[in-house]
Design a protein around this motif. Sequence first.
Motif, PDB file in Angstrom:
ATOM      1  N   LYS A 101       0.884  -1.209   0.161  1.00  0.00           N
ATOM      2  CA  LYS A 101       0.127   0.096   0.064  1.00  0.00           C
ATOM      3  C   LYS A 101       0.724   1.276  -0.117  1.00  0.00           C
ATOM      4  CE  LYS A 101      -2.390  -1.493   3.694  1.00  0.00           C
ATOM      5  NZ  LYS A 101      -3.431  -1.531   4.632  1.00  0.00           N
ATOM      6  N   ASN A 102       2.021   1.072   0.559  1.00  0.00           N
ATOM      7  CA  ASN A 102       2.874   2.370   0.669  1.00  0.00           C
ATOM      8  C   ASN A 102       3.477   2.705  -0.798  1.00  0.00           C
ATOM      9  OD1 ASN A 102       2.559   2.840   3.510  1.00  0.00           O
ATOM     10  ND2 ASN A 102       4.307   1.780   4.155  1.00  0.00           N
ATOM     11  N   THR A 103       3.521   1.677  -1.632  1.00  0.00           N
ATOM     12  CA  THR A 103       3.977   1.979  -3.220  1.00  0.00           C
ATOM     13  C   THR A 103       3.380   3.168  -3.755  1.00  0.00           C
ATOM     14  OG1 THR A 103       2.357   0.258  -4.102  1.00  0.00           O
ATOM     15  CG2 THR A 103       4.817  -0.295  -3.287  1.00  0.00           C
ATOM     16  N   THR A 104       2.086   3.301  -3.254  1.00  0.00           N
ATOM     17  CA  THR A 104       1.211   4.367  -3.808  1.00  0.00           C
ATOM     18  C   THR A 104       1.824   5.981  -3.555  1.00  0.00           C
ATOM     19  OG1 THR A 104      -0.097   4.646  -1.992  1.00  0.00           O
ATOM     20  CG2 THR A 104      -0.942   3.347  -3.744  1.00  0.00           C
ATOM     21  N   ILE A 105       2.725   5.931  -2.596  1.00  0.00           N
ATOM     22  CA  ILE A 105       3.552   7.340  -2.511  1.00  0.00           C
ATOM     23  C   ILE A 105       4.312   7.572  -3.315  1.00  0.00           C
ATOM     24  CG2 ILE A 105       5.002   8.495  -0.867  1.00  0.00           C
ATOM     25  CD1 ILE A 105       3.881   6.813   1.405  1.00  0.00           C
ATOM     26  N   ALA A 119       5.218   6.218 -12.356  1.00  0.00           N
ATOM     27  CA  ALA A 119       3.751   5.734 -13.046  1.00  0.00           C
ATOM     28  C   ALA A 119       3.398   4.344 -12.513  1.00  0.00           C
ATOM     29  CB  ALA A 119       3.993   5.950 -14.607  1.00  0.00           C
ATOM     30  N   GLU A 120       2.742   4.401 -11.309  1.00  0.00           N
ATOM     31  CA  GLU A 120       2.087   3.531 -10.689  1.00  0.00           C
ATOM     32  C   GLU A 120       0.752   3.614 -10.304  1.00  0.00           C
ATOM     33  OE1 GLU A 120       1.683   2.971  -7.103  1.00  0.00           O
ATOM     34  OE2 GLU A 120       1.693   5.363  -7.216  1.00  0.00           O
ATOM     35  N   ALA A 121       0.114   2.700  -9.655  1.00  0.00           N
ATOM     36  CA  ALA A 121      -1.300   2.579  -9.446  1.00  0.00           C
ATOM     37  C   ALA A 121      -1.934   3.798  -8.849  1.00  0.00           C
ATOM     38  CB  ALA A 121      -1.784   1.343  -8.658  1.00  0.00           C
ATOM     39  N   GLY A 122      -0.957   4.182  -7.958  1.00  0.00           N
ATOM     40  CA  GLY A 122      -1.431   5.610  -7.088  1.00  0.00           C
ATOM     41  C   GLY A 122      -1.607   6.630  -8.010  1.00  0.00           C
TER      42      GLY A 122
END
Length: 215
Positions: free
Chosen positions: A155-159, A166-169
């Motif tokens: 979940k922290n990858t969204t930061i 360019a990721e899901a967040g």
Amino acid sequence: MDVLFNNLDLFGPFFLTTIELFLLSAVGSLIWGTILAMLRVSPVPVFRAVGTAYVTIARNTPLTLVFAFFVFAYPLLDIVKLDYFPAAVTALTVYTSAFICEVVRSGINTVPVGQAEAGRALGLTFGQILGQVVLPQALRSVVPPLISTLIALLKNTTIAAGFSVAEAGAIRSYLSERGENQLIGLLWVALGFIILVTVLSFVQRSLEKRWSVAR
């Protein structure tokens, strides 16, 4: 469904980047976190102090600041050039490894002291006792908190979206530019993360079942 199918060129590649970011950071965090745990339980005071200082600083520093350091400040040191993606992997690894360390250390503390004493009686070194006797037992006992830490990492990858990765967040901002319904888009992003977390939960149950039999 239109928001999803009309923007598969966003959801597919961006979630793939999220998975890559997670996997690389997870491997790095597990390795570095285990090394830190070994430092924390080392009989050498200097090693224990270094491990404690690292964990204290990393755990009490906001992840956003860790990202900002590796994306903006670290390049000024002119040591090794990091693009945005490697910088994000490094930031997540540096931050998450501190939590992995504490999980592994708690597992080490659950191993009976007699196990280490038996190893010493056989003439094993501290490193051999830790790597061959203690750690295999410790990791079996900390599967749930270990997977929970990895779920938090996912979940922290969204930061990373706030630092040009360019990721899901980052999907929401791209949907906004295309005039799509952002709320529906966010619901699809949430569903994607739920699926990924479910996979990790399945891995947790599988490991617990296998290793409970092994014990």
